[in-house]
Design a protein around this motif. Structure first.
Motif, PDB file in Angstrom:
ATOM      1  N   ARG A 156       0.829  -1.202   0.000  1.00  0.00           N
ATOM      2  CA  ARG A 156       0.000   0.000   0.000  1.00  0.00           C
ATOM      3  C   ARG A 156       0.868   1.258   0.000  1.00  0.00           C
ATOM      4  NH1 ARG A 156      -5.403   0.061   1.640  1.00  0.00           N
ATOM      5  NH2 ARG A 156      -5.194   2.294   1.139  1.00  0.00           N
ATOM      6  N   ALA A 159       2.158   1.680  -3.452  1.00  0.00           N
ATOM      7  CA  ALA A 159       1.069   2.109  -4.331  1.00  0.00           C
ATOM      8  C   ALA A 159       0.786   3.598  -4.163  1.00  0.00           C
ATOM      9  CB  ALA A 159      -0.188   1.294  -4.037  1.00  0.00           C
ATOM     10  N   ALA A 160       0.922   4.112  -2.943  1.00  0.00           N
ATOM     11  CA  ALA A 160       0.706   5.541  -2.720  1.00  0.00           C
ATOM     12  C   ALA A 160       1.662   6.377  -3.556  1.00  0.00           C
ATOM     13  CB  ALA A 160       0.862   5.863  -1.238  1.00  0.00           C
ATOM     14  N   ARG A 171       3.102   5.477  -6.414  1.00  0.00           N
ATOM     15  CA  ARG A 171       2.706   5.377  -7.823  1.00  0.00           C
ATOM     16  C   ARG A 171       1.478   6.234  -8.117  1.00  0.00           C
ATOM     17  NH1 ARG A 171       3.537  -0.110  -6.560  1.00  0.00           N
ATOM     18  NH2 ARG A 171       1.275  -0.482  -6.587  1.00  0.00           N
ATOM     19  N   ASN A 172       0.508   6.181  -7.232  1.00  0.00           N
ATOM     20  CA  ASN A 172      -0.718   6.945  -7.469  1.00  0.00           C
ATOM     21  C   ASN A 172      -0.476   8.450  -7.350  1.00  0.00           C
ATOM     22  OD1 ASN A 172      -2.128   4.555  -7.824  1.00  0.00           O
ATOM     23  ND2 ASN A 172      -2.723   4.413  -5.662  1.00  0.00           N
ATOM     24  N   ASP A 176       0.886   9.693 -10.541  1.00  0.00           N
ATOM     25  CA  ASP A 176      -0.183   9.866 -11.537  1.00  0.00           C
ATOM     26  C   ASP A 176      -0.924  11.185 -11.329  1.00  0.00           C
ATOM     27  OD1 ASP A 176       0.458   7.426 -12.646  1.00  0.00           O
ATOM     28  OD2 ASP A 176      -1.097   6.315 -11.545  1.00  0.00           O
ATOM     29  N   LEU A 177      -0.990  11.633 -10.066  1.00  0.00           N
ATOM     30  CA  LEU A 177      -1.675  12.890  -9.754  1.00  0.00           C
ATOM     31  C   LEU A 177      -0.742  14.096  -9.839  1.00  0.00           C
ATOM     32  CD1 LEU A 177      -3.796  11.701  -6.699  1.00  0.00           C
ATOM     33  CD2 LEU A 177      -4.623  12.166  -9.021  1.00  0.00           C
ATOM     34  N   LEU A 210      -3.621  10.191  -0.092  1.00  0.00           N
ATOM     35  CA  LEU A 210      -3.938  10.817  -1.366  1.00  0.00           C
ATOM     36  C   LEU A 210      -5.132  11.758  -1.251  1.00  0.00           C
ATOM     37  CD1 LEU A 210      -3.536   7.709  -3.685  1.00  0.00           C
ATOM     38  CD2 LEU A 210      -1.854   9.507  -3.226  1.00  0.00           C
TER      39      LEU A 210
END
Length: 369
Positions: free
Chosen positions: A240, A243-244, A246-247, A250-251, A329
């Protein structure tokens, strides 16, 4: 202020007291700081006054009273309270110390908590012809090397499958000289258990997570993907955290350690405006405390040849991180802010600590689960 920096600050306080003629001692090379014990207070405590009392020829409490004003004058320290026979309980500027801690972890990465270099120790680990003993010795050697020791591991017997399946390595096999007794001998796994059937990661965890005096349980519960499995929680928290990152990319934003403005939803105000400042996350003091404790846990696990201490610590970090990670996020139409960048920095620090800890146990930390 990180624990390492606080340790240096304590030593500087001793040096100032010596230079001022208030103490007549040799300044030690190390000052241990740790979370306060029973009866303590603040963020950290040190027993340096008890350590110096005998060479100083003064009661520990008197030594602590001498050191207290020198600590109070240091940047990042807000209060120092004396408890017990002479413990110094230190309170830190939480916003500054939290940001400094996360920045230190991101700088060191998976090697956060490692020694800066060799410390001159030479350690010989010798274990019987037993699967659990060999796995524990292998992990203990990794921990000792992380703390600067030169380590040699020998065993009275090793099966080839132990290396090919569980990844254990030893430097020599055979009976050791009489002057080198077996010094790694945990309770063996039950004869009915087959840790190797679990694969490398779950098999090593099954043997390393229990305390040495506890009989390990090597069954399929170590493979289930649910919260009841501590290994799953640790690896899931790591995934997790990754993933934060990576996300967030994207933002369009990246991590930046710093204080986080607490919004009205955090403080209970109805208009959602910032009202106070909190360190790095809205409700993560236990997470920051667990991360700050990582170097001490590594040192203790190495000194006691106890990889189980590290395994249980990783569970503590994961359990503190899992409620926090969903707050990293932006939600809905929120735009990334300084608060989100600081939360992302804390999430990345969690990922680094969990990945580095699992690596020392010889266990993979996947980015996806």
């Amino acid at each position: 202020m990180t624990p390492v920096e606080l340790s240096r600050t304590v030593l500087h306080a001793v040096r100032r007291a010596v230079d001022a003629g208030e103490l007549s001692v040799a300044v030690p090379t190390r000052a241990v700081v740790a979370p306060p014990g029973p009866g303590g207070c603040g963020d950290y405590a040190t027993s340096i006054a008890l350590q110096l009392a005998r060479p100083a020829g003064q009661p520990p409490l008197k030594v602590a009273e001498v050191l207290r004003p020198h600590l109070l004058g240091a940047d990042g320290i807000t209060d120092v309270v004396l408890t017990g026979p002479g413990f110094l309980n230190i309170s830190l500027d939480r916003a500054a110390s939290g940001a400094g801690l996360v920045g230190e972890i991101l700088r060191r990465g998976e090697r956060y908590g490692y020694a800066d270099g060799p410390d001159g120790r030479v350690v010989q680990l010798h274990c019987p012809h037993d699967l659990r003993a060999v796995v524990v010795a292998d992990a203990a050697a990794r921990l000792l090397r992380s703390q600067g020791a030169l380590v040699r591991v020998t065993a009275e017997g090793v099966e080839p499958a132990w290396t090919s399946v569980l990844g254990v390595t030893v430097d020599a096999v055979g009976r050791a000289p009489a002057e080198l007794p077996v010094n790694v001998r945990p309770v063996p796994a039950p004869e009915s258990a087959d840790p190797m059937s679990l694969g490398r990661d779950a098999g090593r965890w099954a043997l390393l997570h229990p305390a040495p005096h506890d009989r390990p349980r090597a069954d399929d519960q170590h493979l289930v993907q649910r919260e009841s499995n501590p290994l799953f929680r640790v690896r899931y928290a790591h995934a997790r955290a990754r993933a934060a990152t990576r996300n967030a990319a994207d933002l369009g934003f990246t991590a930046d350690p710093g204080p986080v403005p607490v919004t009205g939803s955090d403080t209970g105000t109805p208009n959602g405006t910032a009202t106070v400042t909190a360190p790095l996350a809205d409700a993560a003091p236990q997470l920051l405390a667990a991360l700050a404790d990582h170097p001490r846990v590594l040192a203790a696990a190495a000194d006691h040849r106890a990889p189980d201490r590290l395994a249980r610590h990783l569970v503590t970090v994961a359990d503190a991180a899992l409620p926090f990670l969903p707050t990293v996020l932006p939600r809905g139409g929120e735009k990334p802010s300084a608060a989100h960048r600081a939360r992302l920095a804390l999430a990345e620090a969690v990922g680094a600590v969990l990945a580095g800890g699992l690596d020392l146990l010889g266990i993979d930390a996947p980015d996806h689960l």
